[in-house]
Structures are given as structure tokens and as C-alpha cells.
Design a protein around this motif. Structure first.
Motif, PDB file in Angstrom:
ATOM      1  N   THR A 174     -19.279  -4.504  52.248  1.00 53.82           N
ATOM      2  CA  THR A 174     -18.488  -4.903  52.140  1.00 53.82           C
ATOM      3  C   THR A 174     -17.267  -3.031  52.581  1.00 53.82           C
ATOM      4  O   THR A 174     -16.186  -3.339  52.792  1.00 53.82           O
ATOM      5  CB  THR A 174     -17.624  -4.753  50.480  1.00 53.82           C
ATOM      6  N   ILE A 175     -17.877  -2.285  52.490  1.00 52.14           N
ATOM      7  CA  ILE A 175     -17.385  -1.491  52.698  1.00 52.14           C
ATOM      8  C   ILE A 175     -17.225  -1.309  54.492  1.00 52.14           C
ATOM      9  O   ILE A 175     -18.367  -0.298  55.474  1.00 52.14           O
ATOM     10  CB  ILE A 175     -17.704   0.147  52.177  1.00 52.14           C
ATOM     11  N   ILE A 184     -11.678   4.784  47.677  1.00 56.64           N
ATOM     12  CA  ILE A 184     -13.545   4.518  46.829  1.00 56.64           C
ATOM     13  C   ILE A 184     -12.850   4.780  45.734  1.00 56.64           C
ATOM     14  O   ILE A 184     -12.562   6.343  44.776  1.00 56.64           O
ATOM     15  CB  ILE A 184     -14.084   5.902  47.516  1.00 56.64           C
ATOM     16  N   GLY A 185     -13.621   4.168  44.644  1.00 59.26           N
ATOM     17  CA  GLY A 185     -13.714   3.672  43.952  1.00 59.26           C
ATOM     18  C   GLY A 185     -12.932   4.165  42.866  1.00 59.26           C
ATOM     19  O   GLY A 185     -11.735   2.856  43.262  1.00 59.26           O
ATOM     20  N   THR A 196     -12.563   5.340  55.076  1.00 60.63           N
ATOM     21  CA  THR A 196     -13.897   4.316  54.388  1.00 60.63           C
ATOM     22  C   THR A 196     -11.820   2.538  54.490  1.00 60.63           C
ATOM     23  O   THR A 196     -11.300   3.430  53.809  1.00 60.63           O
ATOM     24  CB  THR A 196     -14.039   4.504  53.183  1.00 60.63           C
ATOM     25  N   ASN A 218     -12.157  -0.831  52.193  1.00 58.10           N
ATOM     26  CA  ASN A 218     -12.745  -2.681  52.605  1.00 58.10           C
ATOM     27  C   ASN A 218     -12.993  -3.470  53.360  1.00 58.10           C
ATOM     28  O   ASN A 218     -11.353  -3.827  53.992  1.00 58.10           O
ATOM     29  CB  ASN A 218     -12.295  -3.132  51.367  1.00 58.10           C
ATOM     30  N   ASP A 226     -19.868  -1.198  46.982  1.00 55.01           N
ATOM     31  CA  ASP A 226     -18.981  -0.944  46.383  1.00 55.01           C
ATOM     32  C   ASP A 226     -18.935  -1.768  45.227  1.00 55.01           C
ATOM     33  O   ASP A 226     -19.231  -2.955  44.501  1.00 55.01           O
ATOM     34  CB  ASP A 226     -17.373  -1.845  46.886  1.00 55.01           C
ATOM     35  N   HIS A 230     -16.830  -2.693  42.997  1.00 50.81           N
ATOM     36  CA  HIS A 230     -15.740  -3.322  42.858  1.00 50.81           C
ATOM     37  C   HIS A 230     -15.959  -4.527  42.841  1.00 50.81           C
ATOM     38  O   HIS A 230     -14.724  -5.898  42.700  1.00 50.81           O
ATOM     39  CB  HIS A 230     -14.079  -2.488  42.593  1.00 50.81           C
TER      40      HIS A 230
END
Length: 371
Positions: free
Chosen positions: A131-132, A159-160, A202, A204, A235, A237
Motif C-alpha cells: 500500500t506504500i 508515515i504512520g 513515500t 499511499n 501501513d 493504518h
């Protein structure tokens, strides 16, 4: 308000990029340019739901499950799927399905179950892979700060729990434009050397088109050098299922009784009771036998899901308690959540439809009955 505007609102919540490959999500029936008279939200789309939409002047149905799952080779009305689709088309009713896109969303199906059960310290049970993505580009030093800021605004660099994340290094870039070139820096036909910053960020994967559009709009070069790769990083999330904790350990029998009430479950199937108390609870709305191993690895005392088969219960194997609350029951609050979400986001129905609104379907689509 047109159908596409509602879709945009839904896909900001649950981007279709994160739906499972086997799924069929998005606009299944209807014209995305049609004005919306009203939105009916349901767990499933059946003929009865189409009838309800007609009676309530709703020409868009937002359904959790997709009515069209496998390919249709004909539309003759011989199955419940064909009859539903035919009736929707006849009455110009659009159907949008969100399904596993919402399953994999951080604020989606499993977070809703955690809300019902009052779980804290939540995390994704099975993070989705791939996903990243990472963008690397090269820009003149004088333009680096402005380009970074634009990429951050487009959603890159998250990132997070952190944002504005990037890696930057400086060096020299060289290029020489041919007769067909029109360089904004340097001269045509001459070798040029430019002090450049390499920027890596980076993002999504559902943001790729937005990030690339931003890159091309804010980069000074005629030809933009860049590369995009998919990372193996997970990821935290995005993914299916969720693990949470009760605020205090509870007696397992008391918890199961409360579970029946909170999830409106007429009957619970469960594996052997292992310990007198439970605290760490894994949940996965819908069919969730594939999550048993993940729940074990993360030390869950219990996995609450649906559609467990006889032999699945053996898989508990003394490590956790498996609880089957039923497919419909595990996902039933999803439509309430979608009504709340859409009601807060959408207020501008077309002037031709002043009574337009977001309505919770009252049709019980659960095909399973209990004595």
C-alpha cells in the motif's frame, strides 16, 4: 449534488485501491452524473431495498455488499441478482458498493465493532501489503523547498503518526536538450550542469495520480526525471480486522452475554472456554476464519468473527476462544456509520430535490433466520 460527489465523499473515507482483489466495489449500476434526490444506505441491495428506495424518493443506494459479485451474462430476471439490477435500471436508481474497501479502512467495519464493544488501544489485525509507494525525483536546489511543500500538501510524506517526511541529498545533475527541446534551465544543444536536490517521499498508493500531477505542475524542468517503487513496508493504518483491549479484564461468560446484547446477536457459537477472564479481543466483521493465526500471533484472548465452519473451531487449539456471532450481525452497524458519515458531509442536494436526504434502510436483509 450528483452521484459522483457522493462517490468522492465515500472514497475519501475508504479508497477503492484498498479493496480486496476478489471484490467488486464502486458504482455498479447507474450514471455518476445524475443528480441525487436522496440516498438510501443498506447492508445489502435486494428487490425489497429497491422498493424502499422508490417509496422514499432515493435514486442512489449506498450498499455495503455488492449485488453484482460475479459476471452477469444475461439480464432476464431469472435470479434475485438479475431481478434487483433490472428493477434498479428501470427506476433509474444507482447502486454503489463499498464492501472490503471499508473493511480495510482504519475507521471502517472493524473499528465500528470495537466502538460497540468499548475496546481501547486498537491496531490493525492484518495490515495490507503493497500500500506504500516511494517517489524519488531531482530538482534544482532553488526549487526544492517549494516542490517538497507541494508534495506534502498533496498527501505525500505521511508515515504512520508523522507527516512532512522526506529524505534529501544534494549532487549535480547533467543534461543536454536536442533540437526539439525547450529547456527552462540551460540552453538547447548545450551540456548543462545543475546543482540539484534528490527528494524522496513515500505516499499511499491511492494518492499516486494526485502526487504525480503535483510533481509535474510544480517541477521546473520540461522533462521531469522521477521513479516510483512499491515498498514492502506495512501501513499500520490500512488492513483488515482489528485488535483491541477491554479497559479491564472481564469474566468471559459476562463478556459473552454482553456481546449478545451489544451486537444484537440471537445466538453465539464459540470454542472451548480457556480462561475465566478475557481482555485482548480481536474482531473481524464478516467471514474471518483466515484471521485465526494472526489473532494467535498477536496474543488475542478471543477472536470475534463470523462464518466459522466446524473444523475452524478446532483451530483455536487451546490458544484463544473463537466466537461466531453471524455475518449480518457482525456488519449490521456499518450502515448506521455510513448514514452518519454521509449526513455530516452532504447537505447540498439538487434544488429540484429539496427533500433530498440520507436515509437508513429499514429493510432487514439478513438471509439467516433463528428459532
Amino acid at each position: 449534488m450528483i452521484v459522483q460527489e457522493v462517490i468522492t465523499c465515500l472514497e475519501a473515507l475508504a479508497p477503492l485501491d484498498y479493496a480486496e482483489d476478489f471484490d467488486n466495489v464502486g458504482l455498479l449500476v447507474g450514471n455518476r452524473k445524475n443528480e441525487v434526490s436522496g440516498i438510501l444506505v443498506s447492508l445489502d441491495t435486494l428487490e425489497e431495498v429497491i422498493d424502499e428506495a422508490i417509496s422514499k424518493n432515493c435514486n442512489l443506494i449506498v450498499s455495503f455488499h455488492p449485488i453484482i459479485f460475479k459476471g452477469l451474462k444475461s439480464l432476464t430476471g431469472k435470479t434475485y441478482v438479475e431481478r434487483t439490477v433490472l428493477k434498479a435500471i428501470k427506476h433509474d436508481i444507482a447502486i454503489y458498493a463499498i464492501h472490503t474497501a471499508l473493511d480495510n479502512a482504519l475507521k471502517g467495519v472493524n473499528n465500528i465493532i470495537c466502538d460497540q464493544l468499548g475496546l481501547v488501544n486498537r491496531r490493525i489485525l492484518i495490515p495490507q501489503q503493497g500500500t506504500i509507494k516511494k517517489l524519488t525525483t531531482y530538482v534544482p536546489n532553488d526549487h526544492a523547498e517549494q516542490l517538497r511543500a507541494s508534495l506534502f500538501k498533496a498527501g505525500a510524506g505521511n508515515i504512520g503518526n508523522y507527516d512532512h517526511c522526506s529524505f534529501n541529498s544534494q549532487g549535480w545533475g547533467t543534461f543536454k536538450g536536442n533540437e526539439g527541446s525547450n529547456p527552462k534551465i540551460g540552453k538547447k544543444g548545450e551540456l548543462h550542469q545543475e546543482a540539484e536536490t534528490q527528494i524522496s517521499v513515500t505516499f499511499n498508493k491511492h494518492l499516486e495520480s494526485t502526487v504525480l500531477k503535483t510533481l509535474f505542475e510544480h517541477h521546473p524542468y520540461e522533462e521531469v526525471a522521477f521513479e516510483i517503487i512499491t515498498l514492502n513496508n506495512l501501513d499500520q493504518h490500512i488492513g483488515i480486522g482489528m485488535l483491541g483491549e477491554l479497559k479491564e479484564a472481564e469474566d468471559v461468560h459476562t463478556f459473552l452475554k454482553d456481546l449478545k446484547i451489544k451486537m444484537k446477536v440471537p445466538a453465539i457459537r464459540h470454542s472451548q472456554i480457556l480462561n475465566p477472564k478475557v481482555k485482548k479481543i480481536a474482531v473481524l466483521g464478516g467471514s474471518g476464519s483466515f484471521a485465526i493465526d494472526a489473532a494467535k500471533r498477536l496474543g488475542a484472548d478471543m477472536l470475534i468473527t463470523a462464518d466459522l465452519k466446524y473444523h475452524d473451531f478446532f483451530s483455536a487449539d487451546g490458544d484463544l476462544i473463537l466466537v461466531d456471532i453471524g455475518h449480518y450481525e457482525s456488519e449490521q452497524y456499518t450502515k448506521n456509520f455510513l448514514v452518519d458519515h454521509l449526513s455530516k458531509k452532504i447537505t447540498n442536494f439538487a434544488p429540484a430535490f429539496p427533500l433530498g436526504q440520507v436515509i437508513l434502510s429499514t429493510t432487514n436483509t439478513n438471509p439467516v433466520k433463528y428459532l
